[in-house]
Design a protein around this motif. Structure first.
Motif, short mmCIF file in Angstrom:
data_model
loop_
_atom_site.label_atom_id
_atom_site.label_comp_id
_atom_site.label_asym_id
_atom_site.label_seq_id
_atom_site.Cartn_x
_atom_site.Cartn_y
_atom_site.Cartn_z
N PHE A 54 -12.26 2.10 4.79
CA PHE A 54 -12.24 1.86 6.22
C PHE A 54 -12.38 0.39 6.59
CE2 PHE A 54 -13.76 6.39 7.37
CZ PHE A 54 -12.44 6.82 7.39
N GLN A 55 -13.05 -0.38 5.75
CA GLN A 55 -13.19 -1.80 6.07
C GLN A 55 -13.42 -2.61 4.80
OE1 GLN A 55 -16.04 -2.98 9.24
NE2 GLN A 55 -14.18 -3.65 10.27
N ALA A 56 -12.84 -3.83 4.79
CA ALA A 56 -13.04 -4.79 3.70
C ALA A 56 -13.07 -6.17 4.33
CB ALA A 56 -11.92 -4.69 2.68
N LYS A 57 -14.19 -6.90 4.13
CA LYS A 57 -14.37 -8.18 4.82
C LYS A 57 -14.86 -9.25 3.84
CE LYS A 57 -15.22 -6.87 9.61
NZ LYS A 57 -16.06 -7.16 10.79
N PHE A 58 -14.30 -10.48 4.01
CA PHE A 58 -14.81 -11.63 3.28
C PHE A 58 -16.16 -12.03 3.86
CE2 PHE A 58 -10.16 -12.12 2.88
CZ PHE A 58 -10.03 -12.35 1.52
N LEU A 59 -17.15 -12.23 3.00
CA LEU A 59 -18.43 -12.76 3.48
C LEU A 59 -18.29 -14.25 3.75
CD1 LEU A 59 -21.10 -10.94 1.29
CD2 LEU A 59 -20.21 -10.32 3.53
N PRO A 60 -18.80 -14.75 4.87
CA PRO A 60 -18.63 -16.18 5.20
C PRO A 60 -19.37 -17.08 4.21
CG PRO A 60 -20.15 -15.11 6.73
CD PRO A 60 -19.56 -14.02 5.90
N HIS A 61 -18.82 -18.27 4.00
CA HIS A 61 -19.44 -19.30 3.15
C HIS A 61 -19.67 -18.82 1.72
CE1 HIS A 61 -19.98 -21.53 6.85
NE2 HIS A 61 -20.75 -20.56 7.35
N SER A 62 -18.82 -17.90 1.26
CA SER A 62 -18.94 -17.42 -0.12
C SER A 62 -17.80 -17.93 -0.98
CB SER A 62 -18.95 -15.88 -0.14
OG SER A 62 -17.69 -15.37 0.29
N GLY A 63 -17.00 -18.82 -0.44
CA GLY A 63 -15.85 -19.31 -1.20
C GLY A 63 -14.81 -18.23 -1.42
N ASP A 64 -14.75 -17.26 -0.55
CA ASP A 64 -13.81 -16.13 -0.65
C ASP A 64 -13.99 -15.37 -1.97
OD1 ASP A 64 -12.82 -17.10 1.73
OD2 ASP A 64 -11.12 -18.13 0.80
N HIS A 66 0.83 -1.21 0.00
CA HIS A 66 0.00 0.00 0.00
C HIS A 66 0.86 1.26 0.00
CE1 HIS A 66 -3.90 -1.95 0.48
NE2 HIS A 66 -3.38 -2.72 1.42
N SER A 67 0.26 2.36 -0.44
CA SER A 67 0.93 3.66 -0.42
C SER A 67 0.22 4.64 0.50
CB SER A 67 0.99 4.24 -1.84
OG SER A 67 -0.31 4.40 -2.37
N GLY A 68 -0.56 4.14 1.42
CA GLY A 68 -1.25 4.97 2.41
C GLY A 68 -1.46 4.20 3.69
N CYS A 69 -2.06 4.86 4.69
CA CYS A 69 -2.34 4.19 5.96
C CYS A 69 -3.22 2.97 5.71
CB CYS A 69 -3.06 5.15 6.92
SG CYS A 69 -2.19 6.70 7.19
N VAL A 70 -2.90 1.88 6.38
CA VAL A 70 -3.69 0.65 6.24
C VAL A 70 -4.75 0.64 7.33
CG1 VAL A 70 -3.62 -1.87 6.17
CG2 VAL A 70 -1.68 -0.54 5.30
N ASN A 71 -6.02 0.76 6.92
CA ASN A 71 -7.12 0.98 7.85
C ASN A 71 -7.90 -0.26 8.21
OD1 ASN A 71 -6.57 3.78 7.64
ND2 ASN A 71 -7.86 3.92 5.80
N THR A 72 -7.74 -1.35 7.47
CA THR A 72 -8.56 -2.52 7.74
C THR A 72 -7.81 -3.80 7.41
OG1 THR A 72 -10.60 -3.69 7.12
CG2 THR A 72 -9.59 -2.31 5.43
N LEU A 73 -8.03 -4.82 8.23
CA LEU A 73 -7.47 -6.16 8.03
C LEU A 73 -8.56 -7.18 8.31
CD1 LEU A 73 -4.09 -5.72 9.97
CD2 LEU A 73 -4.36 -5.68 7.49
N HIS A 74 -8.59 -8.25 7.52
CA HIS A 74 -9.58 -9.30 7.78
C HIS A 74 -9.12 -10.61 7.16
CE1 HIS A 74 -13.62 -11.39 7.35
NE2 HIS A 74 -13.58 -11.04 8.62
N PHE A 75 -9.03 -11.68 7.99
CA PHE A 75 -8.72 -13.02 7.51
C PHE A 75 -9.99 -13.66 6.94
CE2 PHE A 75 -5.16 -12.64 10.55
CZ PHE A 75 -4.12 -13.10 9.75
N ASN A 76 -9.80 -14.48 5.90
CA ASN A 76 -10.93 -15.28 5.44
C ASN A 76 -11.22 -16.37 6.48
OD1 ASN A 76 -8.72 -16.92 5.03
ND2 ASN A 76 -9.33 -17.60 2.98
N PRO A 77 -12.38 -17.02 6.42
CA PRO A 77 -12.75 -17.99 7.47
C PRO A 77 -11.74 -19.11 7.68
CG PRO A 77 -14.68 -17.43 6.16
CD PRO A 77 -13.51 -16.79 5.48
N SER A 78 -11.05 -19.53 6.64
CA SER A 78 -10.07 -20.61 6.79
C SER A 78 -8.72 -20.09 7.26
CB SER A 78 -9.89 -21.34 5.45
OG SER A 78 -9.38 -20.45 4.47
N GLY A 79 -8.52 -18.79 7.22
CA GLY A 79 -7.27 -18.21 7.69
C GLY A 79 -6.13 -18.25 6.70
N THR A 80 -6.40 -18.61 5.44
CA THR A 80 -5.33 -18.71 4.44
C THR A 80 -5.08 -17.39 3.72
OG1 THR A 80 -6.94 -19.42 2.77
CG2 THR A 80 -5.82 -21.15 4.05
#
Length: 623
Positions: free
Chosen positions: A267-277, A219-233
């Protein structure tokens, strides 16, 4: 992290190690005794020799101060004692330190008095003039001595007050719940193997061995959000550069990078569960709620807007078992329920109010044990819990119940909730207050119940800072701080068990524990993502913790005295925005997605009225 687990398990020596620092008690007292014995008696009385003598002349203050050992050399108060319990209120050490300061002040006064009596005087008129000047100097010295002694006493009182405050509301820390060697042997013969990972991840011994493993830089700016997928990969990150990156964090490489379609800070980015990422939900300062559709060939097919707030949207709340439903909250006080199966996905659930006044929102979270319940927090001191099935805004503004620390209910300070989260089983609710502390509530308690635990020592003032549980059974509380450090508290005792330097830019905002392994990812004002794992050979000594906590407390008290602190904060971030963004932001539209579109699915088609203006919209106001 798997290698780190095996390494740490064997080196653990069979149990959670007690906190280091055993056998260090009494160092301060021993130093004080040596100092008293080493002090010459001539320092306490006038020298009998003539004033011209250089051998027995009283030692100058500067040289004497150099020879006297400092408070840091006399005792080490940053280490935990041998019982494994970290305490900030060591009464014996405080009393010894305080008495030592008072003795040194008295000795200083005696030595100065001796120097005054040994001053030479001439004869005749010149002698009277010299005597008069000496009397004036003596009066000035006496006044200086009194002022210095008062300042010393004030500093001592302030120091004791801060230590007393940090030491309150703490409980005894329990013994280790996981022992490495017996647990490894049991797993080898197939006994309790299903619980092995859960017990390891919740082990205090491994938490105390967390250390930096690597950085993910893209990234070239402040990192505002982190999110693991359900399997953690995979790990998703979003930034002020308007980009979203999907990481293969184990190999330290970016698998996919695409333009979010947002017009301002993501501000936020999240994997939806059970969507196959394949589906990623996003929100940003521009108030848009967007969906990114990802392909199996590591491409972003398109992004679409599904809702629009009339202010910044800081948080999304996922329903644990739903691949198509989630909630959003914005600074316009609106909570949207979003169902991607509908032609018009966005449905306005509630407008959060206190009386007739709207309450802008910074955070929202769904109860994982009862997905009909969700909690919100924002620009006042109350946590509000709603039930989606029965929101009647004419009855208590639709609120099911509210929580707030009792001392903040009638507080005149403008306290906001920057983040709240439910525990793994929904039984507890954790809330972080700006320039205040972190509080733990029992979610089953009745309306108006007070907090159960309070976590102190960090500073939450400069950004919209996050907080989280750590461990599979929410055994720990983790938060960033304006001082650039990461704090981990034992949930039950409220004692700090880990303290790490997390951000060179000075502020840690995001903390994302891995869903299955003992480790976490963090980010802040730096433009990278940091990965932490329990690979240290020895548990932390918490070196420097006490001083940093005291500094945070003093700065917080000083800022609370100054009124208009909101303007100070906004000025700070206005300056930081220009300092950190001297290079013009490159337009990257079209690089990552094949079909980015502003197709409006939302029920509120108005664009954000506050997209580019207003004092509340500043760079790096992170989740």
């Amino acid at each position: 992290m798997a290698d780190a687990l095996e390494k740490s398990g064997v080196s653990n020596g069979g149990a959670d190690d007690p906190e280091p620092g055993e056998g260090q008690e009494g160092k301060g007292d021993a130093s004080s005794v040596k100092e008293e014995k080493a002090r010459p008696e001539s320092d306490l009385s006038p020298a009998p020799e003539a004033p011209d003598s250089t051998e027995d002349r009283p030692m100058p203050d500067a040289e004497r101060e150099q020879e006297r050992p400092t408070a840091e050399e006399e005792e080490d108060t940053d280490s935990m004692d041998g019982s494994g319990l970290y305490s900030l209120t060591e009464e014996g050490e405080r009393e010894s330190e305080g008495s030592g300061r008072r003795e040194r002040a008295k000795d200083e006064g005696s030595r100065r008095a001796g120097r005054k009596r040994n001053r030479p005087s001439g004869g005749g008129t010149s002698g009277h003039s010299s005597s008069s000047d000496d009397d004036d100097d003596d009066d000035d010295d006496d006044n200086d001595d009194d002022e210095k002694e008062e300042e010393l006493e004030d500093e001592e009182e302030d120091e004791q007050a801060v230590e007393a405050w940090l030491g309150t509301e703490l409980c005894e820390m329990s013994g280790p719940r996981w022992r490495a060697v017996p647990s490894l042997r049991a797993r080898e013969i197939g006994r309790d193997s299903s619980q092995f990972v859960r017990r390891v991840c919740g082990s205090r011994g491994l938490v105390q061995r967390l250390e930096l493993q690597g950085r993910l830089e893209r990234h070239s700016g402040c990192v505002n959000t982190l999110h693991f997928n359900p399997s953690g990969t995979r790990l998703a990150s979003g930034s002020d550069d308007l980009r979203v990156v999907i990481w293969d964090w184990a190999r330290r490489r970016a698998e996919l990078e695409f333009d979010s379609g947002h017009k301002s800070n993501v501000f936020q980015a999240k994997f939806l569960p059970h969507s196959g990422d394949s589906t990623l939900a996003m929100c940003a300062r521009d108030g848009q709620i967007r969906i990114a559709e990802l392909s199996a060939t590591q491409r972003c097919k398109n992004t679409k807007r599904v809702a629009q707030h009339k202010g910044a949207a800081h948080k999304l709340a996922l329903e644990p078992d739903s691949p198509c439903s989630f909630l959003s909250a914005g600074e316009d006080a609106v909570v949207f329920g979003i169902d991607l199966r509908l032609d018009r996905p966005a449905n306005k659930l509630v407008v959060v109010k206190e009386g007739d006044k709207k309450v802008g929102l910074y955070t929202i979270f769904v109860n994982p044990a009862n997905t009909h319940h969700f909690a919100v927090g924002g620009r006042d001191q109350y946590i509000r819990i709603y039930d989606q099935r029965k929101i009647n805004e004419n009855d208590n503004n639709g609120v099911l119940k509210k929580f707030c620390p009792s001392h903040l209910v009638s507080s005149e300070s403008k306290t906001n909730i920057t983040c709240l989260v439910y525990s793994h089983d929904g039984s507890e609710l954790l809330a972080s207050y700006n320039d205040e502390d972190i509080y733990l509530f029992d979610s089953s308690h009745s309306d108006g119940a007070d907090y159960r635990r309070r976590y102190k020592g960090h500073r939450n003032n400069a950004t919209v800072k996050g907080v989280n549980f750590y461990g599979p059974c929410s055994e720990f509380v983790v938060s960033g701080s304006d001082c650039g450090h990461i704090y981990l508290w034992d949930k039950h005792s409220a004692r700090v068990v880990q303290f790490m330097e997390g951000d060179r830019g000075g502020v840690v905002n995001c903390l994302e524990p891995h869903p299955h392994l003992p480790g976490l990812a963090t980010s802040g004002l730096d433009h990278d993502v940091k990965l932490w794992a329990p690979t240290a050979e020895d548990p932390t000594s918490l070196k420097g913790l006490k001083e940093v906590m005291k500094k945070n407390k003093r700065e917080r008290d000083e800022d609370s005295v100054r009124h208009g602190d909101q303007y100070d904060t906004q000025l700070l971030w206005f300056l930081m925005r220009h300092m950190r963004n001297r290079r013009p932001l490159r337009t990257r539209r079209g690089e990552g997605g094949e079909g980015d579109t502003d197709e409006s699915w939302e029920s509120s088609p108005e664009s954000s009225d506050e997209e580019d203006g207003g004092p509340d919209h500043v760079q790096c106001m992170s989740s």
